[in-house]
Design an enzyme around this catalytic site. Structure first.
Site, mmCIF file in Angstrom:
data_model
loop_
_atom_site.group_PDB
_atom_site.id
_atom_site.type_symbol
_atom_site.label_atom_id
_atom_site.label_comp_id
_atom_site.label_asym_id
_atom_site.label_seq_id
_atom_site.Cartn_x
_atom_site.Cartn_y
_atom_site.Cartn_z
ATOM 1 N N TYR A 1 57.660 -23.248 26.505
ATOM 2 C CA TYR A 1 59.078 -23.555 26.327
ATOM 3 C C TYR A 1 59.895 -23.450 27.606
ATOM 4 O O TYR A 1 61.097 -23.218 27.563
ATOM 5 C CB TYR A 1 59.681 -22.635 25.252
ATOM 6 C CG TYR A 1 59.214 -22.917 23.835
ATOM 7 C CD1 TYR A 1 58.264 -23.890 23.549
ATOM 8 C CD2 TYR A 1 59.733 -22.200 22.767
ATOM 9 C CE1 TYR A 1 57.845 -24.129 22.246
ATOM 10 C CE2 TYR A 1 59.325 -22.434 21.466
ATOM 11 C CZ TYR A 1 58.372 -23.396 21.215
ATOM 12 O OH TYR A 1 57.966 -23.632 19.921
ATOM 13 N N LYS B 1 44.873 -18.668 21.400
ATOM 14 C CA LYS B 1 43.934 -19.728 21.049
ATOM 15 C C LYS B 1 42.951 -19.855 22.220
ATOM 16 O O LYS B 1 42.743 -20.938 22.777
ATOM 17 C CB LYS B 1 44.733 -21.023 20.799
ATOM 18 C CG LYS B 1 43.961 -22.130 20.152
ATOM 19 C CD LYS B 1 43.534 -21.873 18.728
ATOM 20 C CE LYS B 1 42.646 -22.990 18.241
ATOM 21 N NZ LYS B 1 41.868 -22.680 17.059
ATOM 22 N N ASP C 1 45.386 -19.903 14.380
ATOM 23 C CA ASP C 1 45.166 -20.615 13.107
ATOM 24 C C ASP C 1 44.677 -19.645 12.034
ATOM 25 O O ASP C 1 45.090 -19.710 10.873
ATOM 26 C CB ASP C 1 44.188 -21.789 13.298
ATOM 27 C CG ASP C 1 42.968 -21.436 14.125
ATOM 28 O OD1 ASP C 1 42.979 -20.409 14.828
ATOM 29 O OD2 ASP C 1 41.981 -22.199 14.071
ATOM 30 N N ASP D 1 58.356 -17.868 11.608
ATOM 31 C CA ASP D 1 58.894 -18.601 10.457
ATOM 32 C C ASP D 1 58.063 -18.335 9.207
ATOM 33 O O ASP D 1 58.600 -18.268 8.099
ATOM 34 C CB ASP D 1 58.971 -20.113 10.745
ATOM 35 C CG ASP D 1 60.348 -20.502 11.282
ATOM 36 O OD1 ASP D 1 61.073 -19.613 11.783
ATOM 37 O OD2 ASP D 1 60.713 -21.691 11.199
#
Ligand code: ATP
Length: 344
Positions: free
Chosen positions: A132, A183, A216, A244
């Site tokens: 970001y 990841k 994941d 979230d």
């Protein structure tokens, strides 16, 4: 120094911050607040987004900033929100996005057969690096040969400080488990750094069980077995998504509070939800995320007992159904806050 800078923001941001401040002044009348006229209205009036002297004052003259949501359909570029919120995160180096996910009333959990204690974890999301930062570029834009690159930044310093913050918080708050999520099986450079630094830092906290999950798998496990988690630490992108899921597990964004922190330096607290233009001005926004954010702010100012009181009062209102419409109640924004003040 017990002075708070308040940026009510746009849309329901202003509505819920007004209510949060009622709770703040009821519980801690000694805390001074100063309002800053920043947001879409100001931008539309005179083009100001975030004056540099205000940013400097946020970092030096206040214990913390309390921010409502930013976003207004009249400013489609959202430039004011970027300058105010992202500007503060980067300029004040607020490297911790602190997101507690705690279920206060099992009825609001979307998972079946859950009790409140099943959802009680905290996410430490890295807030200044990752994907970001806007580093990247476009080449041959608009052609069939277009290339678009978005670079993920992982620095040793940045990775170490967020991982350490998670362990420090776990130790100070009697939590026994920290799970790092990345990841590394697919992102072999940046996330290999996370793996190595996590092992190093975890070694300094032998009493805390350190574990790792690919993101994941973490997403799946959070839904299957949220009770397994106490503290999660992850990067900016994954943290955005995982928090979230956390907000949904705790009953929705109307109940989710967050802090952007750089311990000992600066802090900015905000309800997680946006400015919600669809319900702005109607007096029906849920004020509880804002109220819980004020609780978090009080704990940060060294008054954790007041945060516990705020949580207890919010919990009583939830259980009594004294809530706004989106949670199935009938109360207005102001009435829902009246109920919290009464419970307090
Ligand atoms: P952003 O783009 O910044 O996320 P947004 O307001 O469009 O802003 P969300 O915060 O994700 O997005 O909110 C989505 C919807 O959820 C809102 O449009 C609104 O209908 C509802 N909502 C959000 N916050 C509240 C709240 N505090 N009380 C009631 N409804 C809310």
């Amino acid at each position: 120094m017990n002075r708070i800078a308040v940026v009510p923001g746009d849309g329901i941001g202003t509505e819920v911050i007004t209510q949060g401040l009622r709770v703040l002044s009821a519980l801690a009348p000694d805390i001074e607040t100063e309002h800053f006229d920043l947001g879409a209205e100001r931008y539309l009036r005179d083009g100001t987004t975030m004056p540099p002297d205000v940013m400097r004052r946020f970092g030096s003259e206040f214990s913390a900033v309390l921010l409502g949501a930013l976003g207004d359909p009249r400013v489609p570029s959202n430039v004011h929100a970027k300058d105010i919120l992202l500007g503060s995160r980067f300029e004040l180096d607020l490297y911790i996005n602190f997101r507690p996910c705690r279920l206060l009333d099992a009825r609001y959990c979307p998972l079946k057969d859950r009790v409140e204690s099943d959802v009680d974890f905290v996410v430490f999301r890295e807030n200044t690096e990752g994907l970001y930062t806007g580093v990247g570029g476009q080449f041959k834009r608009g052609t069939a040969d277009e290339v678009a690159m978005e670079q993920e930044i992982n620095t040793r310093k940045g990775v170490e400080r967020i991982i350490r913050a998670a362990f420090v918080w776990a130790r100070e708050n009697g939590r026994k488990k920290v799970c790092m999520s990345d990841k590394a099986n697919a992102m072999r450079h940046g996330h290999d750094l996370w793996q190595r630094v996590f092992k190093l830092v975890a070694g300094e906290y032998p009493e805390i069980a350190a574990s790792h999950l690919y993101v994941d798998v973490l997403a799946m496990r959070l839904v299957q077995a949220p009770q397994d988690f106490e503290v999660i630490v992850t990067n900016n992108l994954f943290g955005d998504i995982i928090t979230d899921i956390g907000a949904a597990l705790q009953g929705g964004i109307g109940l989710a509070a967050s802090g952007n922190l750089n311990p000992g330096k600066a802090a900015l607290f905000e309800p997680v939800h946006g400015s919600a233009p669809d319900i702005a001005g109607k007096g029906i926004a849920n004020p509880l995320a804002s109220v819980l954010t004020v609780g978090m702010l009080l704990a940060y100012l060294g008054r954790p007992e007041l945060e516990r009181r705020v949580q207890g009062a919010v919990q009583r209102c939830l259980k009594a159904g004294q809530v706004t419409r989106e949670l199935g109640g009938t109360l207005s924004t102001r009435e829902a806050t009246d109920a919290v003040l009464e419970a307090l």
